[in-house]
Design a protein around this motif. Structure first.
Motif: not given
Length: 92
Positions: A1-9
């Motif tokens: 929580m509270g961490v920005n991230r890139f994620e695959c959809r």
């Protein structure tokens, strides 16, 4: 929580960002012709005797064409262009 991230959809892959991410892209506005005809808008227009609304222009004729831009039970809109100074206006 509270961490920005890139994620695959499409899969569960995630990549956490360790530092602040900032990217700025200046967008160029697309060049578009006028919606009502572009360069050839006044090519086949008729002319009518009318007074130019521009202050200081004593133009007494204007090119015109009519379009139905509202519902069918409303009158057509007349688009005019002064033959002397090229000022454009419209009348309902």
């Amino acid at each position: 929580m509270g961490v920005n991230r890139f994620e695959c959809r499409t899969c569960p892959y995630e990549w956490a960002l360790e530092k602040k991410w900032y990217d700025r892209t200046d967008m160029k506005q697309k060049e578009v012709e006028e919606a009502l005809g572009g360069k050839d808008e006044w090519k086949n227009a008729d002319s009518v005797a009318t007074q130019c609304p521009k202050e200081g222009c004593n133009g007494e004729r204007a090119y015109f064409y009519q379009l139905q831009i509202r519902s069918a039970d409303e009158p057509m809109t007349t688009f005019l262009r002064c033959t002397k100074c090229a000022t454009q206006w419209r009348e309902n």
